[in-house]
Write an enzyme that holds these catalytic residues in place. Structure first.
Site, PDB file in Angstrom:
ATOM      1  N   HIS A 113       0.809  -1.219   0.000  1.00 48.40           N
ATOM      2  CA  HIS A 113       0.000   0.000   0.000  1.00 48.40           C
ATOM      3  C   HIS A 113       0.845   1.273   0.000  1.00 48.40           C
ATOM      4  O   HIS A 113       0.377   2.326  -0.412  1.00 48.40           O
ATOM      5  CB  HIS A 113      -0.988  -0.018   1.169  1.00 48.40           C
ATOM      6  CG  HIS A 113      -2.176  -0.875   0.866  1.00 48.40           C
ATOM      7  ND1 HIS A 113      -3.416  -0.665   1.405  1.00 48.40           N
ATOM      8  CD2 HIS A 113      -2.309  -1.945   0.032  1.00 48.40           C
ATOM      9  CE1 HIS A 113      -4.259  -1.577   0.933  1.00 48.40           C
ATOM     10  NE2 HIS A 113      -3.605  -2.370   0.113  1.00 48.40           N
ATOM     11  N   HIS A 253      -1.587 -13.127  -0.878  1.00 47.22           N
ATOM     12  CA  HIS A 253      -2.865 -13.482  -0.246  1.00 47.22           C
ATOM     13  C   HIS A 253      -2.859 -14.892   0.333  1.00 47.22           C
ATOM     14  O   HIS A 253      -3.891 -15.386   0.769  1.00 47.22           O
ATOM     15  CB  HIS A 253      -4.023 -13.275  -1.240  1.00 47.22           C
ATOM     16  CG  HIS A 253      -4.323 -11.830  -1.475  1.00 47.22           C
ATOM     17  ND1 HIS A 253      -5.208 -11.368  -2.419  1.00 47.22           N
ATOM     18  CD2 HIS A 253      -3.844 -10.707  -0.861  1.00 47.22           C
ATOM     19  CE1 HIS A 253      -5.251 -10.042  -2.387  1.00 47.22           C
ATOM     20  NE2 HIS A 253      -4.422  -9.625  -1.459  1.00 47.22           N
ATOM     21  N   THR A 254      -1.697 -15.517   0.362  1.00 44.54           N
ATOM     22  CA  THR A 254      -1.557 -16.763   1.114  1.00 44.54           C
ATOM     23  C   THR A 254      -1.491 -16.461   2.605  1.00 44.54           C
ATOM     24  O   THR A 254      -1.700 -17.346   3.443  1.00 44.54           O
ATOM     25  CB  THR A 254      -0.291 -17.539   0.658  1.00 44.54           C
ATOM     26  OG1 THR A 254      -0.311 -18.829   1.245  1.00 44.54           O
ATOM     27  CG2 THR A 254       0.999 -16.823   1.050  1.00 44.54           C
ATOM     28  N   THR A 264      -6.509 -18.404   3.358  1.00 47.64           N
ATOM     29  CA  THR A 264      -6.085 -19.750   2.937  1.00 47.64           C
ATOM     30  C   THR A 264      -6.114 -20.651   4.175  1.00 47.64           C
ATOM     31  O   THR A 264      -6.216 -20.139   5.301  1.00 47.64           O
ATOM     32  CB  THR A 264      -4.645 -19.727   2.373  1.00 47.64           C
ATOM     33  OG1 THR A 264      -3.782 -19.156   3.357  1.00 47.64           O
ATOM     34  CG2 THR A 264      -4.541 -18.956   1.069  1.00 47.64           C
ATOM     35  N   ASP A 271       2.636 -20.257   2.218  1.00 46.12           N
ATOM     36  CA  ASP A 271       2.534 -21.443   1.372  1.00 46.12           C
ATOM     37  C   ASP A 271       1.720 -21.053   0.138  1.00 46.12           C
ATOM     38  O   ASP A 271       0.502 -21.157   0.121  1.00 46.12           O
ATOM     39  CB  ASP A 271       1.845 -22.570   2.145  1.00 46.12           C
ATOM     40  CG  ASP A 271       1.615 -23.782   1.260  1.00 46.12           C
ATOM     41  OD1 ASP A 271       2.047 -23.762   0.076  1.00 46.12           O
ATOM     42  OD2 ASP A 271       0.994 -24.743   1.738  1.00 46.12           O
TER      43      ASP A 271
HETATM   44  C1  HEM Z   1      -3.921  -7.845  -6.929  1.00 47.65           C
HETATM   45  C2  HEM Z   1      -4.557  -6.809  -6.416  1.00 47.65           C
HETATM   46  C3  HEM Z   1      -4.918  -6.777  -4.957  1.00 47.65           C
HETATM   47  C4  HEM Z   1      -6.133  -6.559  -4.435  1.00 47.65           C
HETATM   48  C5  HEM Z   1      -7.396  -6.244  -5.207  1.00 47.65           C
HETATM   49  C6  HEM Z   1      -6.022  -6.684  -3.015  1.00 47.65           C
HETATM   50  C7  HEM Z   1      -7.056  -6.504  -2.126  1.00 47.65           C
HETATM   51  C8  HEM Z   1      -7.023  -6.873  -0.796  1.00 47.65           C
HETATM   52  C9  HEM Z   1      -8.111  -6.767   0.122  1.00 47.65           C
HETATM   53  C10 HEM Z   1      -9.472  -6.180  -0.215  1.00 47.65           C
HETATM   54  C11 HEM Z   1      -7.730  -7.276   1.301  1.00 47.65           C
HETATM   55  C12 HEM Z   1      -8.577  -7.432   2.577  1.00 47.65           C
HETATM   56  C13 HEM Z   1      -8.385  -6.255   3.453  1.00 47.65           C
HETATM   57  C14 HEM Z   1      -9.301  -6.226   4.640  1.00 47.65           C
HETATM   58  O1  HEM Z   1     -10.450  -5.834   4.470  1.00 47.65           O
HETATM   59  O2  HEM Z   1      -8.855  -6.606   5.726  1.00 47.65           O
HETATM   60  C15 HEM Z   1      -6.374  -7.712   1.139  1.00 47.65           C
HETATM   61  C16 HEM Z   1      -5.635  -8.301   2.104  1.00 47.65           C
HETATM   62  C17 HEM Z   1      -4.300  -8.551   1.975  1.00 47.65           C
HETATM   63  N1  HEM Z   1      -3.494  -8.182   0.902  1.00 47.65           N
HETATM   64 FE1  HEM Z   1      -4.113  -7.619  -0.913  1.00 47.65          FE
HETATM   65  N2  HEM Z   1      -4.746  -6.980  -2.700  1.00 47.65           N
HETATM   66  C18 HEM Z   1      -4.015  -7.031  -3.858  1.00 47.65           C
HETATM   67  C19 HEM Z   1      -2.664  -7.237  -3.982  1.00 47.65           C
HETATM   68  C20 HEM Z   1      -1.834  -7.417  -2.912  1.00 47.65           C
HETATM   69  C21 HEM Z   1      -0.402  -7.380  -2.972  1.00 47.65           C
HETATM   70  C22 HEM Z   1       0.421  -7.075  -4.228  1.00 47.65           C
HETATM   71  C23 HEM Z   1       0.035  -7.644  -1.734  1.00 47.65           C
HETATM   72  C24 HEM Z   1       1.449  -7.702  -1.216  1.00 47.65           C
HETATM   73  C25 HEM Z   1       2.516  -7.921  -1.951  1.00 47.65           C
HETATM   74  C26 HEM Z   1      -1.125  -7.885  -0.898  1.00 47.65           C
HETATM   75  C27 HEM Z   1      -1.115  -8.297   0.410  1.00 47.65           C
HETATM   76  C28 HEM Z   1      -2.225  -8.557   1.178  1.00 47.65           C
HETATM   77  C29 HEM Z   1      -2.194  -9.258   2.457  1.00 47.65           C
HETATM   78  C30 HEM Z   1      -0.985  -9.931   3.057  1.00 47.65           C
HETATM   79  C31 HEM Z   1      -3.490  -9.226   2.970  1.00 47.65           C
HETATM   80  C32 HEM Z   1      -3.969  -9.781   4.320  1.00 47.65           C
HETATM   81  C33 HEM Z   1      -3.950  -8.632   5.297  1.00 47.65           C
HETATM   82  C34 HEM Z   1      -4.253  -8.988   6.744  1.00 47.65           C
HETATM   83  O3  HEM Z   1      -4.135 -10.141   7.138  1.00 47.65           O
HETATM   84  O4  HEM Z   1      -4.624  -8.062   7.500  1.00 47.65           O
HETATM   85  N3  HEM Z   1      -2.240  -7.698  -1.636  1.00 47.65           N
HETATM   86  N4  HEM Z   1      -5.959  -7.428  -0.142  1.00 47.65           N
END
Ligand code: HEM
Length: 343
Positions: A113, A253-254, A264, A271
């Site tokens: 972000h 998103h793993t 997951t 993983d």
């Molecule tokens: C491909 C486009 C992406 C979209 C549309 C997206 C969208 C989201 C959304 C909506 C969430 C849930 C947030 C919540 O409401 O708690 C999320 C969680 C997460 N995203 Fe993405 N994301 C994207 C790419 C990425 C990238 C590139 C990374 C890191 C390199 C990432 C890492 C994460 C992680 C680790 C979580 C879990 C967060 C937690 O456990 O609090 N995302 N993402």
């Protein structure tokens, strides 16, 4: 509102709702996001194949040099981010032994972000530490990472306090400091390493990003969860990533959870094969995840859902993560008289 304007708004709304219903996590779409989703679905055009080829041919450049001081600062940061016993800033844990009191997913997400606001054509956004500003932490898209942004701020204080001790002991040159932008990238990498991802990722993170003093980036550039394949690809390609980078980074998103629900079966383990298995079945968390089964990326999803290809997948993730950390970063060199640096 004029009639054509009203008709356009209605169309946006219909498209947004259609997108939301196709998503298994549809109930999580916030009311306020609906119109924005529709707008982005409409904007989704670019020449995916041509941009992919261009970006493969010209990856973004990193910092001009990495000095001994950069390495020394990263090593100070490593001790604190992995092993701090500070009550307000516990370390993320050693490799493969994550500290369960830390939200590793959130730390990884915020590394994205800080950088994912990048708009190449306008040269705005990118990895500049602006995620710490109230304008960004206050945005709906960041509401679940506010507490981990505070954690990063505390890590940074601890790192700079240790750096100051070393400056006083003439082990580091005066003026050395770590930026927020660097700490965001380091903590994301540490979260990946601690949960069993590519072991050398932390040591590969490049150092020396400059923080914007006050500027807030446009968080609406962060990809929306309801984008289809073309819109998602256009957004990633427009930052300078390739399709392979996009698939690899999606493996983030793993880790972690959305609304308390794990994405997951093993949310504390990096993983990626279990993530890609969900994608190939169309049951991953977001429409954007499941869109990766498009014919242009399906082969990668297939390969990486097989744990036999874990090494290749982790290497692709690490390369794409380093590239992410370069997005519109402005680099400076730490002062570096060699005699000040102890091994
Ligand atoms: C491909 C486009 C992406 C979209 C549309 C997206 C969208 C989201 C959304 C909506 C969430 C849930 C947030 C919540 O409401 O708690 C999320 C969680 C997460 N995203 Fe993405 N994301 C994207 C790419 C990425 C990238 C590139 C990374 C890191 C390199 C990432 C890492 C994460 C992680 C680790 C979580 C879990 C967060 C937690 O456990 O609090 N995302 N993402």
């Amino acid at each position: 509102m004029t009639l054509p304007k009203r008709a356009a708004s209605l169309l946006l709304l219909v498209l947004a709702i259609a997108g939301a219903q196709a998503c298994p996590f549809a109930s999580m779409v916030q009311g306020g996001d609906v119109e924005a989703v529709g707008r982005k679905l409409l904007q989704a055009t670019c020449n995916v194949a041509a941009l992919d080829r261009t970006n493969q041919a010209s990856p973004p450049a990193g910092p001009p040099t990495q000095t001994a001081v950069d390495v020394a600062v990263r090593n100070v940061a490593k001790q604190i981010i992995f092993f701090s016993t500070d009550r307000n800033a516990p370390g993320v844990g050693g490799a493969g032994a994550p500290n369960r009191n830390v939200r590793h997913g959130a730390l990884l997400r915020q590394a994205f972000h800080d950088c994912g606001t990048y708009v190449k054509t306008a040269r705005t956004g990118g990895c500049n530490g602006s995620l710490r500003t109230a304008g960004e932490t206050g945005a709906a898209v960041n509401r679940n990472i506010v507490s981990t942004v505070a954690l990063v701020q505390r890590y940074r204080q601890l790192i700079n306090a240790e750096i100051n001790r070393r400056i006083a002991a003439k082990q580091l040159p005066a003026g050395t400091q770590i930026s927020y932008a660097d700490v965001f990238q380091l903590t994301g990498a540490a979260a990946v390493v601690a949960t069993g991802g590519p072991a050398n990722l932390f040591d590969r993170v490049e150092m020396g990003r400059v923080d914007w003093a006050t500027r807030t980036d446009d968080v609406s550039q962060l990809p929306d969860r309801n984008l289809g394949f073309t819109a998602l690809s256009c957004r990633f390609l427009s930052m300078g990533f390739t399709l392979r980078d996009m698939v690899a980074l999606s493996a983030a998103h793993t880790l972690g959870a959305v609304n308390g629900r794990a994405m997951t079966p093993t949310p504390q383990t990096f993983d990626a094969s279990d993530y890609f298995q969900l994608v190939s079945r169309g049951t991953a968390a977001f429409r954007t995840d499941n869109a990766l089964t498009d014919s242009r990326t399906a082969q990668l999803v297939q390969r990486w859902s097989n744990s036999a290809n874990r090494g290749e997948m982790l290497a692709a993730f690490a390369d794409a993560y380093i590239k992410m950390g370069r997005m519109n970063a402005m680099w400076r060199s730490y002062p570096q008289p060699a005699e000040y640096v102890r091994a």
